[in-house]
Write a protein that holds these residues in place. Sequence first.
Motif, PDB file in Angstrom:
ATOM      1  N   ARG A   1       0.672  -0.927   0.069  1.00  0.00           N
ATOM      2  CA  ARG A   1      -0.077  -0.006  -0.053  1.00  0.00           C
ATOM      3  C   ARG A   1       1.044   1.131   0.008  1.00  0.00           C
ATOM      4  O   ARG A   1       2.073   1.269   0.137  1.00  0.00           O
ATOM      5  CB  ARG A   1      -0.911  -0.045   1.199  1.00  0.00           C
TER       6      ARG A   1
ATOM      7  N   GLU B   1      -1.489   4.867   3.803  1.00  0.00           N
ATOM      8  CA  GLU B   1      -2.292   3.806   4.366  1.00  0.00           C
ATOM      9  C   GLU B   1      -1.218   3.014   5.462  1.00  0.00           C
ATOM     10  O   GLU B   1      -1.877   2.446   6.309  1.00  0.00           O
ATOM     11  CB  GLU B   1      -2.450   2.659   3.031  1.00  0.00           C
TER      12      GLU B   1
ATOM     13  N   CYS C   1      -2.623  -5.865   0.901  1.00  0.00           N
ATOM     14  CA  CYS C   1      -2.761  -4.511   0.562  1.00  0.00           C
ATOM     15  C   CYS C   1      -4.257  -4.152   1.581  1.00  0.00           C
ATOM     16  O   CYS C   1      -4.554  -4.829   2.507  1.00  0.00           O
ATOM     17  CB  CYS C   1      -2.945  -4.185  -0.941  1.00  0.00           C
ATOM     18  N   ARG C   2      -5.067  -3.272   0.891  1.00  0.00           N
ATOM     19  CA  ARG C   2      -6.225  -2.736   1.553  1.00  0.00           C
ATOM     20  C   ARG C   2      -7.129  -4.015   1.491  1.00  0.00           C
ATOM     21  O   ARG C   2      -7.935  -4.439   2.496  1.00  0.00           O
ATOM     22  CB  ARG C   2      -6.598  -1.523   1.112  1.00  0.00           C
ATOM     23  N   SER C   3      -7.435  -4.223   0.229  1.00  0.00           N
ATOM     24  CA  SER C   3      -8.615  -5.365  -0.076  1.00  0.00           C
ATOM     25  C   SER C   3      -8.264  -6.587  -0.768  1.00  0.00           C
ATOM     26  O   SER C   3      -9.153  -7.651  -1.040  1.00  0.00           O
ATOM     27  CB  SER C   3      -9.602  -4.767  -0.954  1.00  0.00           C
TER      28      SER C   3
ATOM     29  N   MET D   1      -8.351  -4.894   5.405  1.00  0.00           N
ATOM     30  CA  MET D   1      -9.725  -4.371   5.936  1.00  0.00           C
ATOM     31  C   MET D   1     -10.368  -5.523   6.501  1.00  0.00           C
ATOM     32  O   MET D   1     -11.202  -5.151   7.434  1.00  0.00           O
ATOM     33  CB  MET D   1     -10.608  -4.204   4.735  1.00  0.00           C
TER      34      MET D   1
END
Length: 104
Positions: free
Chosen positions: A25, A29, A66-68, A95
């Motif tokens: 990221r 983030e 990463c984020r998702s 997440m």
Amino acid sequence: MKELSQEDWKKQYENDENSFLLDVRTDEEYDEKHIPNSTQLDIFQAQKFMEEVNEFDKSKNYYVYCRSGKRSAQACQILDQAGVANTYNLQGGIMEWKGETNSN
């Protein structure tokens, strides 16, 4: 690349003595929240990302998030093409992460 569930990824990473934890990221983030002992390398900075990847120890097992889960899947494909034998993508990304996190 192997897609692993949150539980499988965490369990495998924690029991792997040859692991490398990679967060792909952005700096912002990562500063907000990240998994402890991870190395951050922003996949959006393509040239720097590729230069770093080419210096990686190809014998390590790379656990990528990463984020998702989308950028990390892309990063795993890049690592695979660079000759890394084992890459593991965290489904759902940070997440959905229920494990420990740090912030800067």
